[in-house]
Write a protein that holds these residues in place. Structure first.
Motif, PDB file in Angstrom:
ATOM      1  N   GLN A   6      45.567  45.982  32.708  1.00  0.00           N
ATOM      2  CA  GLN A   6      45.187  44.926  33.642  1.00  0.00           C
ATOM      3  C   GLN A   6      45.865  43.622  33.247  1.00  0.00           C
ATOM      4  O   GLN A   6      46.068  43.354  32.065  1.00  0.00           O
ATOM      5  CB  GLN A   6      43.668  44.711  33.637  1.00  0.00           C
ATOM      6  CG  GLN A   6      42.881  45.864  34.210  1.00  0.00           C
ATOM      7  CD  GLN A   6      41.389  45.564  34.286  1.00  0.00           C
ATOM      8  OE1 GLN A   6      40.574  46.277  33.709  1.00  0.00           O
ATOM      9  NE2 GLN A   6      41.036  44.487  34.978  1.00  0.00           N
ATOM     10  N   CYS A  23      46.416  45.854  38.361  1.00  0.00           N
ATOM     11  CA  CYS A  23      45.890  47.048  37.681  1.00  0.00           C
ATOM     12  C   CYS A  23      46.890  48.174  37.845  1.00  0.00           C
ATOM     13  O   CYS A  23      47.314  48.471  38.972  1.00  0.00           O
ATOM     14  CB  CYS A  23      44.540  47.447  38.251  1.00  0.00           C
ATOM     15  SG  CYS A  23      43.899  49.007  37.573  1.00  0.00           S
ATOM     16  N   MET A  32      40.862  55.036  42.311  1.00  0.00           N
ATOM     17  CA  MET A  32      40.835  53.802  41.537  1.00  0.00           C
ATOM     18  C   MET A  32      39.748  52.887  42.083  1.00  0.00           C
ATOM     19  O   MET A  32      39.367  52.984  43.262  1.00  0.00           O
ATOM     20  CB  MET A  32      42.206  53.100  41.566  1.00  0.00           C
ATOM     21  CG  MET A  32      43.302  53.928  40.917  1.00  0.00           C
ATOM     22  SD  MET A  32      44.875  53.063  40.752  1.00  0.00           S
ATOM     23  CE  MET A  32      44.501  51.948  39.383  1.00  0.00           C
ATOM     24  N   TYR A  33      39.258  52.012  41.213  1.00  0.00           N
ATOM     25  CA  TYR A  33      38.100  51.185  41.546  1.00  0.00           C
ATOM     26  C   TYR A  33      38.278  49.788  40.974  1.00  0.00           C
ATOM     27  O   TYR A  33      38.942  49.619  39.945  1.00  0.00           O
ATOM     28  CB  TYR A  33      36.825  51.774  40.921  1.00  0.00           C
ATOM     29  CG  TYR A  33      36.682  53.263  41.075  1.00  0.00           C
ATOM     30  CD1 TYR A  33      37.309  54.130  40.179  1.00  0.00           C
ATOM     31  CD2 TYR A  33      35.927  53.820  42.102  1.00  0.00           C
ATOM     32  CE1 TYR A  33      37.184  55.500  40.305  1.00  0.00           C
ATOM     33  CE2 TYR A  33      35.804  55.193  42.233  1.00  0.00           C
ATOM     34  CZ  TYR A  33      36.437  56.028  41.330  1.00  0.00           C
ATOM     35  OH  TYR A  33      36.324  57.383  41.462  1.00  0.00           O
ATOM     36  N   TRP A  34      37.622  48.821  41.593  1.00  0.00           N
ATOM     37  CA  TRP A  34      37.475  47.489  41.038  1.00  0.00           C
ATOM     38  C   TRP A  34      35.988  47.165  40.942  1.00  0.00           C
ATOM     39  O   TRP A  34      35.241  47.310  41.928  1.00  0.00           O
ATOM     40  CB  TRP A  34      38.154  46.425  41.900  1.00  0.00           C
ATOM     41  CG  TRP A  34      39.597  46.250  41.616  1.00  0.00           C
ATOM     42  CD1 TRP A  34      40.650  46.673  42.356  1.00  0.00           C
ATOM     43  CD2 TRP A  34      40.156  45.558  40.480  1.00  0.00           C
ATOM     44  NE1 TRP A  34      41.836  46.310  41.760  1.00  0.00           N
ATOM     45  CE2 TRP A  34      41.562  45.626  40.612  1.00  0.00           C
ATOM     46  CE3 TRP A  34      39.615  44.901  39.373  1.00  0.00           C
ATOM     47  CZ2 TRP A  34      42.431  45.049  39.687  1.00  0.00           C
ATOM     48  CZ3 TRP A  34      40.470  44.335  38.457  1.00  0.00           C
ATOM     49  CH2 TRP A  34      41.864  44.403  38.611  1.00  0.00           C
ATOM     50  N   TYR A  48      37.210  50.360  46.398  1.00  0.00           N
ATOM     51  CA  TYR A  48      37.693  51.573  45.784  1.00  0.00           C
ATOM     52  C   TYR A  48      38.775  52.196  46.648  1.00  0.00           C
ATOM     53  O   TYR A  48      38.963  51.822  47.819  1.00  0.00           O
ATOM     54  CB  TYR A  48      36.553  52.573  45.555  1.00  0.00           C
ATOM     55  CG  TYR A  48      35.960  53.118  46.832  1.00  0.00           C
ATOM     56  CD1 TYR A  48      34.980  52.412  47.519  1.00  0.00           C
ATOM     57  CD2 TYR A  48      36.384  54.337  47.350  1.00  0.00           C
ATOM     58  CE1 TYR A  48      34.452  52.893  48.698  1.00  0.00           C
ATOM     59  CE2 TYR A  48      35.849  54.826  48.532  1.00  0.00           C
ATOM     60  CZ  TYR A  48      34.874  54.100  49.206  1.00  0.00           C
ATOM     61  OH  TYR A  48      34.353  54.582  50.365  1.00  0.00           O
ATOM     62  N   VAL A  66      42.016  44.603  48.762  1.00  0.00           N
ATOM     63  CA  VAL A  66      42.809  45.480  47.910  1.00  0.00           C
ATOM     64  C   VAL A  66      43.852  46.188  48.766  1.00  0.00           C
ATOM     65  O   VAL A  66      43.764  46.235  49.995  1.00  0.00           O
ATOM     66  CB  VAL A  66      41.935  46.544  47.197  1.00  0.00           C
ATOM     67  CG1 VAL A  66      41.011  45.906  46.167  1.00  0.00           C
ATOM     68  CG2 VAL A  66      41.132  47.365  48.213  1.00  0.00           C
ATOM     69  N   ARG A  68      46.617  49.841  48.285  1.00  0.00           N
ATOM     70  CA  ARG A  68      46.974  50.999  47.438  1.00  0.00           C
ATOM     71  C   ARG A  68      48.242  51.618  48.018  1.00  0.00           C
ATOM     72  O   ARG A  68      48.230  52.601  48.724  1.00  0.00           O
ATOM     73  CB  ARG A  68      45.820  52.020  47.442  1.00  0.00           C
ATOM     74  CG  ARG A  68      46.041  53.153  46.459  1.00  0.00           C
ATOM     75  CD  ARG A  68      45.565  52.831  45.074  1.00  0.00           C
ATOM     76  NE  ARG A  68      45.851  53.888  44.129  1.00  0.00           N
ATOM     77  CZ  ARG A  68      45.116  54.993  43.980  1.00  0.00           C
ATOM     78  NH1 ARG A  68      44.050  55.189  44.738  1.00  0.00           N
ATOM     79  NH2 ARG A  68      45.461  55.903  43.090  1.00  0.00           N
ATOM     80  N   LEU A  76      43.921  43.621  43.174  1.00  0.00           N
ATOM     81  CA  LEU A  76      42.766  42.987  43.804  1.00  0.00           C
ATOM     82  C   LEU A  76      43.123  41.535  44.091  1.00  0.00           C
ATOM     83  O   LEU A  76      43.543  40.813  43.187  1.00  0.00           O
ATOM     84  CB  LEU A  76      41.552  43.041  42.867  1.00  0.00           C
ATOM     85  CG  LEU A  76      40.282  42.332  43.329  1.00  0.00           C
ATOM     86  CD1 LEU A  76      39.613  43.123  44.449  1.00  0.00           C
ATOM     87  CD2 LEU A  76      39.311  42.135  42.166  1.00  0.00           C
ATOM     88  N   TYR A  89      36.398  41.121  35.532  1.00  0.00           N
ATOM     89  CA  TYR A  89      36.781  42.154  36.482  1.00  0.00           C
ATOM     90  C   TYR A  89      37.383  43.355  35.752  1.00  0.00           C
ATOM     91  O   TYR A  89      38.271  43.205  34.915  1.00  0.00           O
ATOM     92  CB  TYR A  89      37.797  41.596  37.484  1.00  0.00           C
ATOM     93  CG  TYR A  89      37.184  40.563  38.399  1.00  0.00           C
ATOM     94  CD1 TYR A  89      37.106  39.226  38.021  1.00  0.00           C
ATOM     95  CD2 TYR A  89      36.665  40.935  39.632  1.00  0.00           C
ATOM     96  CE1 TYR A  89      36.515  38.286  38.861  1.00  0.00           C
ATOM     97  CE2 TYR A  89      36.079  40.005  40.476  1.00  0.00           C
ATOM     98  CZ  TYR A  89      36.015  38.683  40.075  1.00  0.00           C
ATOM     99  OH  TYR A  89      35.436  37.762  40.912  1.00  0.00           O
ATOM    100  N   CYS A  91      39.087  47.225  36.253  1.00  0.00           N
ATOM    101  CA  CYS A  91      39.694  48.266  37.059  1.00  0.00           C
ATOM    102  C   CYS A  91      39.394  49.606  36.395  1.00  0.00           C
ATOM    103  O   CYS A  91      39.315  49.689  35.152  1.00  0.00           O
ATOM    104  CB  CYS A  91      41.200  48.026  37.140  1.00  0.00           C
ATOM    105  SG  CYS A  91      42.115  49.244  38.083  1.00  0.00           S
ATOM    106  N   SER A  93      39.765  54.226  36.926  1.00  0.00           N
ATOM    107  CA  SER A  93      40.368  55.323  37.678  1.00  0.00           C
ATOM    108  C   SER A  93      39.666  56.628  37.326  1.00  0.00           C
ATOM    109  O   SER A  93      39.020  56.754  36.283  1.00  0.00           O
ATOM    110  CB  SER A  93      41.872  55.428  37.400  1.00  0.00           C
ATOM    111  OG  SER A  93      42.106  55.919  36.084  1.00  0.00           O
TER     112      SER A  93
END
Lengths: 113, 113
Positions: A6, A23, A32-34, A48, A66, A68, A76, A89, A91, A93
């Motif tokens: 990150q 990220c 993947m997620y925040w 996500y 976001v 992708r 983000l 924050y 990130c 996965s």
């Protein structure tokens, strides 16, 4: 193997400014997620993505966006930062759709003044 | 509303003692219950996880006890060590390949030497 990276590590930002948190993962995970982490509130999902090209809203999506474009990257963006977005924050996965363990990055500490 | 309630908020245990952290959930559709461990300045990392088809899972000094009828699960750390001092988060995930975790608010554990 780095896992999840990150950037930046930390940032102080004036209110109203635009900011993108980066990220990148090298595990070839589909999902993947925040998250944001605030004291007393735990980790809350912001956005996500289950696969490249798709995104979804989490618990607290307002003020964040976001994208992708590929498997590895999931930036983000705060279009116009406000002090309430001061947070750490993370990130993460994971494999999708098999689920299970989520792997987290080291976090970005963001302060909005 | 908080879908996963975690207690206590903080916990002090003497070295060699047992640390117990509790979580309760409301949504009976949850079918995956992980515990994450987070050291200061780091991202959370999966510690141990359980699915509701078993009532207990043990990995070394860490045990999850799961009570499906009460909708509760807990983490037990046996022979607690100063190196276990960290923040612990319980979480829950709804079935159906959502891959979205709902986290508790966290427990700050301090193990005194």
């Amino acid at each position: 193997i780095a896992g999840i990276t990150q950037a930046p590590t930390s940032q102080i930002l004036a209110a109203g400014r635009r900011m993108t948190l980066r990220c990148t993962q090298d595990m070839r995970h589909n999902a993947m997620y925040w998250y944001r982490q605030d004291l007393g509130l735990g980790l809350r999902l912001i956005h996500y993505s289950n696969t490249a090209g798709t995104t979804g809203k989490g618990e607290v999506p307002d003020g964040y966006s976001v994208s992708r474009a590929n498997t590895d990257d999931f930036p983000l963006t705060l279009a116009s930062a406000v002090p309430s977005q001061t947070s750490v924050y993370f990130c993460a996965s994971s494999d999708y759709p098999s689920g299970g363990e989520q792997f987290f990055g080291p976090g970005t500490r963001l302060t909005v003044l | 509303q908080q879908q996963v309630k975690q207690s206590p908020q903080s916990l002090i245990v003497q070295k060699g003692g047992i640390s117990i952290i509790n979580c309760a959930y409301e949504n009976t559709a949850f079918d995956y219950f992980p515990w994450y461990q987070q050291f200061p300045g780091k991202g959370p990392a999966l510690l141990i996880a359980i699915r509701p088809d078993v009532s207990e899972k043990k990995e070394g000094r860490f045990t999850i006890s799961f009570n499906k009828s009460a909708k509760q699960f807990s983490l037990h750390i046996m022979d607690s060590q100063p190196g276990d001092s960290a923040t612990y988060f319980c979480a829950a995930e709804r079935g159906g390949a959502t891959n979205k975790l709902i986290f508790g608010t966290g427990t700050l554990l301090a193990v005194q030497p």
